[in-house]
Design an enzyme around this catalytic site. Structure first.
Site, PDB file in Angstrom:
ATOM      1  N   LYS A 183     -13.174   0.075  15.585  1.00 42.90           N
ATOM      2  CA  LYS A 183     -11.823  -0.508  15.762  1.00 42.90           C
ATOM      3  C   LYS A 183     -11.327  -0.340  17.195  1.00 42.90           C
ATOM      4  O   LYS A 183     -10.693  -1.226  17.753  1.00 42.90           O
ATOM      5  CB  LYS A 183     -10.832   0.131  14.782  1.00 42.90           C
ATOM      6  CG  LYS A 183     -11.030  -0.379  13.368  1.00 42.90           C
ATOM      7  CD  LYS A 183     -10.213   0.367  12.333  1.00 42.90           C
ATOM      8  CE  LYS A 183     -10.735  -0.003  10.946  1.00 42.90           C
ATOM      9  NZ  LYS A 183     -10.099   0.724   9.861  1.00 42.90           N
ATOM     10  N   PHE A 216      -4.315   3.159  14.882  1.00 42.34           N
ATOM     11  CA  PHE A 216      -4.595   4.172  13.858  1.00 42.34           C
ATOM     12  C   PHE A 216      -5.733   3.665  12.987  1.00 42.34           C
ATOM     13  O   PHE A 216      -5.849   2.466  12.753  1.00 42.34           O
ATOM     14  CB  PHE A 216      -3.356   4.401  12.978  1.00 42.34           C
ATOM     15  CG  PHE A 216      -2.445   5.480  13.510  1.00 42.34           C
ATOM     16  CD1 PHE A 216      -1.696   5.267  14.655  1.00 42.34           C
ATOM     17  CD2 PHE A 216      -2.357   6.708  12.873  1.00 42.34           C
ATOM     18  CE1 PHE A 216      -0.868   6.258  15.157  1.00 42.34           C
ATOM     19  CE2 PHE A 216      -1.535   7.710  13.356  1.00 42.34           C
ATOM     20  CZ  PHE A 216      -0.784   7.485  14.504  1.00 42.34           C
ATOM     21  N   LYS A 265       9.716 -16.783 -10.489  1.00 40.15           N
ATOM     22  CA  LYS A 265       8.997 -15.687 -11.134  1.00 40.15           C
ATOM     23  C   LYS A 265       7.850 -16.245 -12.000  1.00 40.15           C
ATOM     24  O   LYS A 265       8.079 -17.154 -12.815  1.00 40.15           O
ATOM     25  CB  LYS A 265       9.983 -14.902 -12.005  1.00 40.15           C
ATOM     26  CG  LYS A 265       9.373 -13.701 -12.655  1.00 40.15           C
ATOM     27  CD  LYS A 265      10.375 -12.967 -13.511  1.00 40.15           C
ATOM     28  CE  LYS A 265       9.672 -11.899 -14.322  1.00 40.15           C
ATOM     29  NZ  LYS A 265      10.443 -11.430 -15.436  1.00 40.15           N
ATOM     30  N   ASN A 277       0.842  -1.199   0.000  1.00 42.83           N
ATOM     31  CA  ASN A 277       0.000   0.000   0.000  1.00 42.83           C
ATOM     32  C   ASN A 277       0.876   1.247   0.000  1.00 42.83           C
ATOM     33  O   ASN A 277       2.091   1.160   0.016  1.00 42.83           O
ATOM     34  CB  ASN A 277      -0.964  -0.019   1.198  1.00 42.83           C
ATOM     35  CG  ASN A 277      -0.213  -0.104   2.513  1.00 42.83           C
ATOM     36  OD1 ASN A 277       0.590   0.760   2.844  1.00 42.83           O
ATOM     37  ND2 ASN A 277      -0.450  -1.181   3.257  1.00 42.83           N
ATOM     38  N   ASP A 305      -3.952  -6.354   4.857  1.00 44.14           N
ATOM     39  CA  ASP A 305      -4.946  -7.235   5.460  1.00 44.14           C
ATOM     40  C   ASP A 305      -4.881  -8.647   4.892  1.00 44.14           C
ATOM     41  O   ASP A 305      -5.311  -9.598   5.527  1.00 44.14           O
ATOM     42  CB  ASP A 305      -6.353  -6.656   5.225  1.00 44.14           C
ATOM     43  CG  ASP A 305      -6.589  -5.416   6.082  1.00 44.14           C
ATOM     44  OD1 ASP A 305      -6.013  -5.362   7.182  1.00 44.14           O
ATOM     45  OD2 ASP A 305      -7.315  -4.506   5.636  1.00 44.14           O
TER      46      ASP A 305
HETATM   47  N1  CTP Z   1      -3.668  -3.530  12.132  1.00 40.41           N
HETATM   48  C1  CTP Z   1      -2.910  -4.587  12.552  1.00 40.41           C
HETATM   49  N2  CTP Z   1      -2.910  -5.755  11.836  1.00 40.41           N
HETATM   50  C2  CTP Z   1      -3.661  -5.900  10.733  1.00 40.41           C
HETATM   51  C3  CTP Z   1      -4.440  -4.814  10.288  1.00 40.41           C
HETATM   52  C4  CTP Z   1      -4.434  -3.647  11.015  1.00 40.41           C
HETATM   53  O1  CTP Z   1      -2.220  -4.466  13.575  1.00 40.41           O
HETATM   54  N3  CTP Z   1      -3.644  -7.047  10.077  1.00 40.41           N
HETATM   55  C5  CTP Z   1      -3.668  -2.291  12.921  1.00 40.41           C
HETATM   56  C6  CTP Z   1      -3.082  -1.091  12.198  1.00 40.41           C
HETATM   57  O2  CTP Z   1      -1.706  -0.956  12.478  1.00 40.41           O
HETATM   58  C7  CTP Z   1      -3.885   0.068  12.774  1.00 40.41           C
HETATM   59  C8  CTP Z   1      -5.233  -0.558  13.127  1.00 40.41           C
HETATM   60  O3  CTP Z   1      -4.990  -1.960  13.202  1.00 40.41           O
HETATM   61  O4  CTP Z   1      -3.348   0.564  13.977  1.00 40.41           O
HETATM   62  C9  CTP Z   1      -6.297  -0.291  12.122  1.00 40.41           C
HETATM   63  O5  CTP Z   1      -5.855  -0.664  10.844  1.00 40.41           O
HETATM   64  P1  CTP Z   1      -6.811  -0.551   9.589  1.00 40.41           P
HETATM   65  O6  CTP Z   1      -6.103  -1.104   8.392  1.00 40.41           O
HETATM   66  O7  CTP Z   1      -7.364   0.842   9.527  1.00 40.41           O
HETATM   67  O8  CTP Z   1      -8.002  -1.466  10.061  1.00 40.41           O
HETATM   68  P2  CTP Z   1      -8.418  -2.934   9.779  1.00 40.41           P
HETATM   69  O9  CTP Z   1      -8.657  -3.569  11.097  1.00 40.41           O
HETATM   70  O10 CTP Z   1      -7.470  -3.611   8.879  1.00 40.41           O
HETATM   71  O11 CTP Z   1      -9.831  -2.731   9.122  1.00 40.41           O
HETATM   72  P3  CTP Z   1     -10.219  -2.330   7.599  1.00 40.41           P
HETATM   73  O12 CTP Z   1      -9.057  -2.715   6.731  1.00 40.41           O
HETATM   74  O13 CTP Z   1     -11.436  -3.116   7.377  1.00 40.41           O
HETATM   75  O14 CTP Z   1     -10.463  -0.860   7.626  1.00 40.41           O
END
Ligand code: CTP
Length: 399
Positions: A335, A321, A287, A208, A277
């Protein structure tokens, strides 16, 4: 941090004097009220006029100048300063201070001040390594003077080695550190930053846009405030802040491992990382060759590291965050609860001035009791300072 602070910038003679001009610019830009004092030798390299033009104030050069003495006086300068910065500081200047000599305006002012003194040495490598210099430096450090390590590289005298004036940006950061409250001393803080990278094959990955700037700023400011900081960073081009233990990781699985390893002994975890995620259900060993017209990548869920920390929590303070593109508050609140957090930093990444790869952010802090604090647009370093103010407050409330 430096806004409104009175700083005396003491410049002694050496080829690096021109870099003090840049330092003056940075200090002024940060809002400091800077008074420049130059030694006689420093004026051989750059004229006082350059410093005067940039600072908008007369440059102080002469101990026995009646006008200067009346207007500022060495005692008045020494009294009014919040911080002295000596850059470049020659071996001679450092030697004189260590011996208690005060034979010009700069050494007299340094001796007369009770403000912290930050010394950025610059000299020839052999001079730097000379045991006499080293003894002086060690002695001053023991007395509480803040002494930076010179940078390495090609020196003006033709030698290679340690002795170059540290970069003006590094001196600025150190000045901020010296003036920071030390309200996180004795606390261990783990910060995550940057994206994670999920490999598709040996040459490709899914990731990302996270730059890591927010997490690196938090780590830097936490260190300045006295915390022992571990920074678990996904792939970024950023340099680890000084004094921070930086663990570089690639994937979410590696980040999880690094975070869990230190969790038990940590007081605060701040998860600024944008963790992917999903990861590839199967990473190809070789490859992948282009053959079919379309291609489907099968992804499987990564562990939610923060949710796991929330489940394992035993007194640690957890800050998450939430970077959102819609329904900011509802998603952030969800969250906060779901991951058992003490605080969440919500930002709408679609707003200009917020989100990935910019130097500013617009955030809100949400707490489990429903309180919401809205902050104006500010630099990521300022966001980090506000965030750590709240963290320091929450830690105090607990004791
Ligand atoms: N986070 C984490 N591990 C993951 C995903 C997220 O520790 N696999 C943590 C991030 O570092 C952040 C918080 O969770 O502090 C929220 O991350 P975000 O990507 O906004 O939320 P998600 O729980 O992944 O939800 P979504 O993608 O559905 O918004």
């Amino acid at each position: 941090m430096l806004q409104g602070k009175t700083i005396v910038l003491g410049v002694s003679g050496g080829i690096a004097v021109y870099k003090a001009v840049e330092l003056l610019r940075l200090l002024t830009k940060a809002g400091a009220d800077v008074h420049v004092v130059m030694t006689k030798n420093a004026q051989e390299f750059v004229t006082p006029l350059t410093f005067q033009t940039l600072s908008g104030k007369p440059v102080h050069t002469d101990l026995f100048n009646l006008y200067q003495e009346q207007e500022i006086g060495h005692i008045s300068l020494a009294d009014r300063a919040d911080l002295f910065i000596l850059a470049p500081a020659t071996a001679n200047l450092i030697g004189k201070i260590a011996q208690g000599l005060a034979d010009d305006l700069l050494t007299t002012s340094v001796m007369a001040t009770t403000a912290p003194v930050l010394i950025a040495p610059a000299m020839n490598t052999n001079m730097y390594e000379n045991p006499i210099y080293q003894r002086n430096e060690k002695y001053l450090a023991e007395l509480g003077y803040h002494i930076m390590t010179p940078a390495s590289g090609a020196l003006a005298c033709g030698w290679e080695g340690k002795g170059k004036l540290p970069a003006p940006e590094a001196i600025l950061t150190e000045a901020q550190a010296v003036l920071s409250p030390k309200d996180l001393t004795g606390r261990s803080i783990l910060v995550t930053a940057g994206p994670t990278r999920e490999e598709i094959d040996p040459v490709r990955y899914v990731s990302n846009y996270s730059s890591g700037k927010m997490g690196f700023a938090i780590a830097e400011v936490a260190r300045q405030r006295g915390a022992e900081v571990t920074l678990v960073a996904g792939p970024t081009n950023l340099e680890a802040p000084a004094g921070v233990c930086c663990v570089r990781v690639g994937s979410a699985a590696q980040m999880r491992e690094a975070v869990l390893a230190g969790y038990e002994d940590t007081d605060v975890v701040i998860k600024a990382a944008a963790v992917a995620d999903y990861r590839l259900a199967e990473r190809a060993d070789q490859k992948i060759k282009k053959s079919a017209e379309t291609m489907i990548l099968e992804l499987e869920k990564n562990p939610d590291i923060l949710a796991e920390l929330g489940r394992l929590k035993e007194g640690q303070l957890l800050v998450g965050f939430a970077a959102e593109t819609e329904n900011l508050l509802a998603h952030a609140q969800d969250k906060l609860q779901r991951k058992n957090l003490d605080m969440i930093v919500a930002n709408d990444v679609t707003r200009p001035g917020a989100g990935f790869d910019v130097d500013t952010n617009i955030v809100r802090f949400l707490y489990p009791d429903g309180r919401i604090e809205e902050l104006a647009e500010m630099s990521k370093h300022q966001v980090a300072r506000h965030l750590l103010d709240r963290v320091a407050g929450l830690l105090v409330d607990r004791t």
